[in-house]
Design an enzyme around this catalytic site. Sequence first.
Site, PDB file in Angstrom:
ATOM      1  CG  HIS A   1     -51.017 -93.568  57.643  1.00 21.48           C
ATOM      2  ND1 HIS A   1     -52.313 -93.967  57.419  1.00 21.48           N
ATOM      3  CD2 HIS A   1     -50.283 -94.711  57.715  1.00 21.48           C
ATOM      4  CE1 HIS A   1     -52.356 -95.293  57.335  1.00 21.48           C
ATOM      5  NE2 HIS A   1     -51.136 -95.756  57.525  1.00 21.48           N
TER       6      HIS A   1
ATOM      7  CB  THR B   1     -59.197 -89.143  61.871  1.00 20.85           C
ATOM      8  OG1 THR B   1     -58.898 -90.505  62.190  1.00 20.85           O
ATOM      9  CG2 THR B   1     -58.943 -88.921  60.402  1.00 20.85           C
TER      10      THR B   1
ATOM     11  CG  PHE C   1     -62.105 -90.201  52.166  1.00 19.36           C
ATOM     12  CD1 PHE C   1     -60.886 -90.873  52.176  1.00 19.36           C
ATOM     13  CD2 PHE C   1     -63.154 -90.726  52.911  1.00 19.36           C
ATOM     14  CE1 PHE C   1     -60.710 -92.043  52.906  1.00 19.36           C
ATOM     15  CE2 PHE C   1     -62.979 -91.895  53.651  1.00 19.36           C
ATOM     16  CZ  PHE C   1     -61.763 -92.560  53.644  1.00 19.36           C
TER      17      PHE C   1
ATOM     18  CD  GLU D   1     -50.775 -99.086  56.903  1.00 16.75           C
ATOM     19  OE1 GLU D   1     -51.923 -98.702  56.635  1.00 16.75           O
ATOM     20  OE2 GLU D   1     -50.130 -98.667  57.902  1.00 16.75           O
TER      21      GLU D   1
END
Length: 139
Positions: free
Chosen positions: A116, A92, A58, A127
């Site tokens: 997210h 998810t 993906f 992040e």
Amino acid sequence: MSERTLAIIKPDAVKKHVIGDIIHRYEQAGLRPVAMRMMVMAKQTAEGFYAVHKSRPFFDSLCTFMSSGPVVVLILSGDNAIKKNRDLMGATDPAKADKGTIRAAHGANIEFNAVHGSDSPETAKQEIAYFFPEMDVVR
């Protein structure tokens, strides 16, 4: 324990005009935005951010989606921010997310799932640094 986590309101949720609702949910849960920016992520930026998934099938569609329109990137601060945000987001796959979660309310499917969130303290640190220089974060 107060901590920080990264959250992204994805292009599908921005397109649906639900930014305010999502931020309201964060604040109602005791998570305080300490940095926030709206941006259109270049595909290269998305590829760098999601590099951990490079070998997954993906990866390309995820990076294409994340660069398809504006996103809102936030640092959320609060007690147990990572777990709190993960609980708020829901599973998810929005079809499997608990009622009342962000993904159940605003996600369409496993790929277009509205938000997210960092999954661990180590990931949150990486992040956050990817999107925000320290000087842009409110104390």
